[in-house]
Design a protein around this motif. Structure first.
Motif, mmCIF file in Angstrom:
data_model
loop_
_atom_site.group_PDB
_atom_site.id
_atom_site.type_symbol
_atom_site.label_atom_id
_atom_site.label_comp_id
_atom_site.label_asym_id
_atom_site.label_seq_id
_atom_site.Cartn_x
_atom_site.Cartn_y
_atom_site.Cartn_z
ATOM 1 N N THR A 125 -56.133 50.200 11.048
ATOM 2 C CA THR A 125 -55.416 48.928 11.186
ATOM 3 C C THR A 125 -54.222 48.940 10.241
ATOM 4 O OG1 THR A 125 -57.467 47.770 11.734
ATOM 5 C CG2 THR A 125 -55.587 46.420 11.072
ATOM 6 N N THR A 126 -53.022 48.761 10.789
ATOM 7 C CA THR A 126 -51.796 48.749 9.972
ATOM 8 C C THR A 126 -51.642 47.399 9.294
ATOM 9 O OG1 THR A 126 -50.486 47.996 11.841
ATOM 10 C CG2 THR A 126 -50.675 50.384 11.537
ATOM 11 N N CYS A 133 -49.478 45.266 9.629
ATOM 12 C CA CYS A 133 -49.003 44.218 10.552
ATOM 13 C C CYS A 133 -50.087 43.773 11.521
ATOM 14 C CB CYS A 133 -47.781 44.702 11.327
ATOM 15 S SG CYS A 133 -48.044 46.246 12.222
ATOM 16 N N ASN A 135 -53.878 48.132 15.807
ATOM 17 C CA ASN A 135 -54.879 49.182 15.669
ATOM 18 C C ASN A 135 -54.464 50.436 16.431
ATOM 19 O OD1 ASN A 135 -56.713 47.428 14.203
ATOM 20 N ND2 ASN A 135 -57.114 46.419 16.168
ATOM 21 N N ILE A 155 -51.655 57.679 14.923
ATOM 22 C CA ILE A 155 -50.678 57.041 14.036
ATOM 23 C C ILE A 155 -50.172 58.019 12.988
ATOM 24 C CG2 ILE A 155 -52.384 56.116 12.424
ATOM 25 C CD1 ILE A 155 -49.110 54.434 13.656
ATOM 26 N N TRP A 207 -46.132 58.877 12.707
ATOM 27 C CA TRP A 207 -45.327 58.699 11.488
ATOM 28 C C TRP A 207 -44.770 60.032 10.980
ATOM 29 C CZ3 TRP A 207 -48.927 54.675 8.644
ATOM 30 C CH2 TRP A 207 -48.660 53.400 9.168
ATOM 31 N N CYS A 247 -40.931 54.766 8.705
ATOM 32 C CA CYS A 247 -42.352 54.421 8.828
ATOM 33 C C CYS A 247 -42.433 53.012 9.402
ATOM 34 C CB CYS A 247 -43.027 54.503 7.454
ATOM 35 S SG CYS A 247 -44.817 54.239 7.518
ATOM 36 N N CYS A 264 -44.248 50.341 12.718
ATOM 37 C CA CYS A 264 -45.335 50.131 13.673
ATOM 38 C C CYS A 264 -44.816 50.447 15.086
ATOM 39 C CB CYS A 264 -45.841 48.702 13.592
ATOM 40 S SG CYS A 264 -47.079 48.309 14.861
ATOM 41 N N LYS A 316 -45.119 54.270 2.980
ATOM 42 C CA LYS A 316 -46.125 54.600 3.975
ATOM 43 C C LYS A 316 -47.486 54.052 3.532
ATOM 44 C CE LYS A 316 -48.118 58.499 6.481
ATOM 45 N NZ LYS A 316 -48.116 59.967 6.666
ATOM 46 N N PRO A 317 -48.105 53.198 4.375
ATOM 47 C CA PRO A 317 -49.404 52.611 3.986
ATOM 48 C C PRO A 317 -50.481 53.691 3.864
ATOM 49 C CG PRO A 317 -48.413 51.424 5.828
ATOM 50 C CD PRO A 317 -47.627 52.687 5.661
ATOM 51 N N LEU A 364 -53.794 54.911 4.804
ATOM 52 C CA LEU A 364 -54.630 54.630 5.965
ATOM 53 C C LEU A 364 -56.113 54.809 5.659
ATOM 54 C CD1 LEU A 364 -52.480 56.438 8.688
ATOM 55 C CD2 LEU A 364 -52.434 54.036 8.002
#
Length: 552
Positions: free
Chosen positions: A27-28, A30, A33, A39, A43, A49, A51, A61-62, A64
């Motif tokens: 889950t990003t 924002c 999913n 994903i 990226w 980076c 959505c 970059k989140p 994950l």
């Protein structure tokens, strides 16, 4: 089970990149999913980076992590799907259970160790026996042998990016040692992402092509309407002209007929009077003849008054003058009518010219729809030519510039070609020549001889020029003199590749100058400018590629 499918639609658990049910869902920030592999691959293949769904960009970059709750929900959903399709015979195109003997049920899983596909019933040993639990189960597939390494007889679980092929674990320490290998799952996610991007690009290309088709059809409709309107206007003008001519012809014919009748009546009256005088004169001649034979002196002397000629006769030469005067009056009337007809024709001609000029203006407006962005190529420019940084302005210098040797560069003509070449369709561009005493404008084919200057048409040039300030000519073989009402300051050049036509227009007066027709083009055509030499400073004005303004 049907109700379960209604409560849990598959779309809610699909990854928008691979369009499959989520695997290891992420889950990003924002809130969207995706599969972990999908994903990550997406990226990795993009500079920013962001959505894939909402295009929100993340500065960093989140990190994950698998959404465990969502994974359990997805796994539960997959179990429902499995139960819904279990115990049903395998349909054409579906993988059948290899163990079933009577009715081949649809396989639920395939075992990479056993190289066998099992339905739910025959799969149960793999879910119970500890030794079988360690076997690798995958979604049912056919031809399991193709998924095994031919050399090591092990599942193809890795992808070698170095040699772009699937390999097993043993391959990484033998034939593919030191190669860049990744799990099939990861490569699958990245390939899916790449396919998604390619699909989006192709859909955009399709949309652009459909839009272009729509624009062309709209242009065709406008062209058909304009042509029909112009046809009706021209027919109306010519019909009016013909009717006016017929009416004037009838008036002249009627007037000539009336004058002729009057002349005939006058002539008949004169003939009758002359015949009467002739009769009277003949009578008197007879009397004179009788008197001339008499011997009676007294009778002759008494009859002497009758010897005098009659005094009532007309002066016929004067009558003849009157007839000439009458004829002169007829000619005078015809002349006056002729002037009237000529004046009417002159007015009609002026009206017709206005309609034709308007038609030419509409024609130019239609051609301007094919305007292209033209930029001159400095690599083709003669050493005397100076090309501006944006490639829109061309002028002639007094000294040759130092250029590296280039086969594309003109050495004989003081000319330059555009960067853009065209090998199909229609295109149009405009160039300003205001203030110049000499210039040459048009198009040239790609293979023109740029070292030796020969005749233009033989070398693939289709141009018009101004030389010595007053001589406008089309560069045909031999040249065709052009009679122009005004000195063009901006030229429009239109090319229809398939029709073999090159046309030139005075943009300011919206009038046609000249057209090459019936040409055969077999290679790319390039816009061509030749600003001519500037020995005495009188031809220093530049040639400028100007934006096309489609004035109403």
């Amino acid at each position: 089970m049907a109700s379960s499918n209604i409560l849990l639609p598959e779309e809610q658990f699909q990854c928008s990149i691979c369009l499959e049910v989520l695997t290891d869902p992420i889950t990003t920030p924002c809130g969207h999913n995706f599969c972990q592999a999908c994903i990550s691959g997406y990226w990795k293949s993009t500079e920013q980076c962001q959505c894939p769904m909402c295009k929100e960009t993340f500065d960093k970059k989140p990190k994950l992590k698998i959404n465990t709750t969502l994974r359990e929900v997805v796994n539960h959903f997959k179990g429902i799907q499995v139960r819904d399709r279990d115990e049903s015979p395998a349909a054409p195109g579906e993988v059948a259970c290899d163990v079933c003997t009577v009715t081949k049920l649809k396989a639920l899983k395939s075992c990479m160790e056993c190289l066998t596909s099992f339905c739910e019933t025959h799969l149960q040993p793999h879910q119970i026996a500890p030794a079988l639990k360690r076997h690798k189960l995958i979604n049912p597939v056919e031809n399991l042998e193709d998924r095994m390494c031919k050399k090591h007889k092990k599942p193809l679980e890795l992808f070698c990016r170095t040699e772009q092929m699937c390999v097993c674990q043993f391959c990484t320490v033998t034939d593919h040692k030191g190669h860049h290998t990744v799990p099939l799952k990861k490569e699958f996610g990245e390939k899916k992402a790449e396919l998604g991007r390619t699909k989006n690009q192709m859909q955009q290309m399709i949309q652009k092509s459909l839009q272009k088709v729509k624009e062309i059809k709209h242009s065709m409709e406008l062209s058909n309407r304009d042509a029909e309107r112009e046809r009706e206007e021209s027919e109306q003008v010519f019909t009016t002209l013909v009717r006016s001519m017929q009416r004037s012809q009838a008036e002249v014919s009627k007037m000539i007929g009336e004058k002729q009748k009057a002349t005939m009546r006058q002539a008949e009256s004169l003939i009758k009077a002359l015949e009467q005088e002739i009769t009277e004169l003949q009578r008197r001649c007879s009397e004179l003849d009788q008197l001339s034979h008499t011997k009676d002196h007294l009778h002759l002397l008494q009859s002497s008054p009758s010897l005098c000629p009659p005094t009532s006769t007309k002066d016929w030469p004067d009558v003849s003058i009157t007839q000439n005067k009458s004829k002169w009056n007829v000619q005078k009337d015809i002349s006056q009518l002729d002037k009237k007809v000529r004046r009417a024709l002159s007015e009609l001609e002026e009206k017709l010219n206005n309609v034709l000029e308007k038609s030419k203006g509409d024609d130019l407006k239609r051609l301007q729809q094919y305007a292209v962005d033209v930029t001159m190529d400095p690599d083709t420019a003669h050493p005397l030519i100076i090309v501006s940084g944006n490639g829109k302005l061309v002028r002639t210098g007094h000294f040759e510039q130092n250029h590296l040797y280039n086969l594309k560069r003109f050495r004989s003509r003081v000319a330059v070609l555009a960067k853009e070449g065209f090998s199909s369709g229609k295109f149009y561009y405009e160039v300003q020549v205001k203030g110049k005493t000499g210039w040459n404008v048009g198009v040239a084919k790609e293979s023109i001889n740029r070292k030796i200057e020969n005749r233009y048409t033989e070398q693939g040039f289709w141009t018009v020029w101004l030389s010595f300030q007053v001589d406008y000519e089309a560069c045909t073989d031999p040249h065709t003199p052009l009679s122009l009402k005004s000195k063009p300051e901006k030229l429009g050049v239109f090319v229809d590749y398939e029709e073999g036509q090159v046309s030139f227009y005075d943009v300011d007066t919206r009038s046609h100058i000249f057209s090459f027709t019936g040409c055969t083009f077999t290679e790319k055509l390039y816009p061509y400018l030749n600003p001519f030499d500037d020995y005495d400073g009188s031809n220093s004005a530049p040639m400028i590629i100007t934006p096309v303004n489609q004035t109403p």
